[in-house]
Design a protein around this motif. Structure first.
Motif, PDB file in Angstrom:
ATOM      1  N   UNK A 144     -23.110  39.132  43.382  1.00  0.00           N
ATOM      2  CA  UNK A 144     -21.799  39.657  43.778  1.00  0.00           C
ATOM      3  C   UNK A 144     -21.815  41.148  43.496  1.00  0.00           C
ATOM      4  N   UNK A 145     -21.642  41.951  44.533  1.00  0.00           N
ATOM      5  CA  UNK A 145     -21.670  43.398  44.352  1.00  0.00           C
ATOM      6  C   UNK A 145     -20.405  43.868  43.628  1.00  0.00           C
ATOM      7  N   UNK A 169     -22.763  39.466  33.907  1.00  0.00           N
ATOM      8  CA  UNK A 169     -21.499  39.913  34.485  1.00  0.00           C
ATOM      9  C   UNK A 169     -21.348  41.391  34.151  1.00  0.00           C
ATOM     10  N   UNK A 170     -21.288  42.213  35.169  1.00  0.00           N
ATOM     11  CA  UNK A 170     -21.185  43.666  34.974  1.00  0.00           C
ATOM     12  C   UNK A 170     -19.728  44.081  35.102  1.00  0.00           C
ATOM     13  N   UNK A 171     -19.156  44.568  34.004  1.00  0.00           N
ATOM     14  CA  UNK A 171     -17.741  44.948  34.000  1.00  0.00           C
ATOM     15  C   UNK A 171     -17.636  46.457  33.863  1.00  0.00           C
ATOM     16  N   UNK A 203     -16.172  45.137  39.096  1.00  0.00           N
ATOM     17  CA  UNK A 203     -16.987  44.154  38.388  1.00  0.00           C
ATOM     18  C   UNK A 203     -17.866  43.422  39.396  1.00  0.00           C
ATOM     19  N   UNK A 204     -18.940  42.837  38.902  1.00  0.00           N
ATOM     20  CA  UNK A 204     -19.849  42.126  39.790  1.00  0.00           C
ATOM     21  C   UNK A 204     -20.827  41.277  38.996  1.00  0.00           C
ATOM     22  N   UNK A 205     -21.677  40.558  39.723  1.00  0.00           N
ATOM     23  CA  UNK A 205     -22.691  39.690  39.115  1.00  0.00           C
ATOM     24  C   UNK A 205     -24.047  40.064  39.708  1.00  0.00           C
ATOM     25  N   UNK A 206     -24.829  40.887  38.996  1.00  0.00           N
ATOM     26  CA  UNK A 206     -26.132  41.283  39.531  1.00  0.00           C
ATOM     27  C   UNK A 206     -27.222  40.236  39.368  1.00  0.00           C
TER      28      UNK A 206
END
Length: 240
Positions: A144-145, A169-171, A203-206
């Motif tokens: 998820x970008x 999870x990138x916040x 936020x995203x999920x790399x």
């Protein structure tokens, strides 16, 4: 799987709270079973097509309001035209418990005000009324970008529940997709709530980490993420 040692609760950014292992294994099993039912319809799990022609790698099913870039509607006009299933009362109640859990500690009064709790952290959970849920399924290759959740007309917090494989999870921050950001590992059963100054943070999920889930949860590979939101859209026939 979670490690041998307990992980600490962390306020990742102002108003953004990570609560590890919030859901019991039994509750996770119940949520996985519910997700399987929701994925069967009336609107089935699908890859969302983006306006530019691309297709999201995650698969999504919606409750309450159907999300497609970048609006909400009661019917899934990009899938089969059916009206989406309602958000069940027990799931909304779980969302209220989540907000109370996240904002019930010291220093939470400001975020509680943004959640409609008049400065009372316990009250923030009591008045939280999620009317939309997005259930995202990530296989091992899904990502998820960086993005904002901003189609809602309400600044109430977003509640995120993780099931299955652990993800990175990138916040980030509300200003843009770049740094500063924090990478958080969300494992099965973890709760993440973001509101207040962090409500519109990118936020995203790399990355999803394969084969990290506890088999007892009942998900054989992949990650499920349930996000609860208040849309602020009002009546049953109004469109975003």
């Amino acid at each position: 799987m979670t490690g041998l040692f307990p992980r600490d609760r962390v306020e990742v950014a102002p108003g953004a709270v990570h609560v590890p292992e919030w859901l019991s294994v039994e509750r996770q099993q119940e949520l996985v079973a519910a997700c399987r039912e929701w994925a069967r319809g009336p609107v089935p799990l699908r890859h969302t097509q983006l306006p530019g022609g691309g297709v999201m790698s995650v698969r999504t099913v919606c409750l309450g309001w159907h999300w497609q870039p970048y609006r909400y509607a009661r019917t899934a006009d990009d899938v089969n035209g059916a009206r989406v299933a309602d958000v069940p009362g027990w799931l909304a109640e779980l969302g209220r418990s989540a907000v109370t859990e996240a904002y019930g500690g010291a220093g939470a009064a400001g975020w509680a005000r943004d959640a409609g709790g008049a400065g009372d952290a316990g009250g923030a959970g009591a008045v939280y009324a999620p009317d939309a849920a997005l259930v995202n399924f990530y296989d091992g290759d899904a990502r998820m970008s960086m993005h904002q959740d901003k189609e809602e007309r309400c600044a109430a917090p977003v509640v995120s529940l993780s099931l299955g494989d652990t993800c990175v999870f990138r916040f980030g921050n509300p200003e843009g997709r770049g740094r500063p950001y924090t990478d958080v590992r969300l494992a099965s059963g973890d709760l993440f709530v973001f509101g207040g100054p962090s409500r519109f943070a990118y936020h995203g999920v790399p990355k999803v980490l394969p084969e990290t889930a506890d088999p007892a949860v009942g998900l054989r590979g992949g990650r499920l993420n349930i996000t609860l939101r208040e849309t602020g859209l009002g009546g049953p026939d109004r469109r975003g």
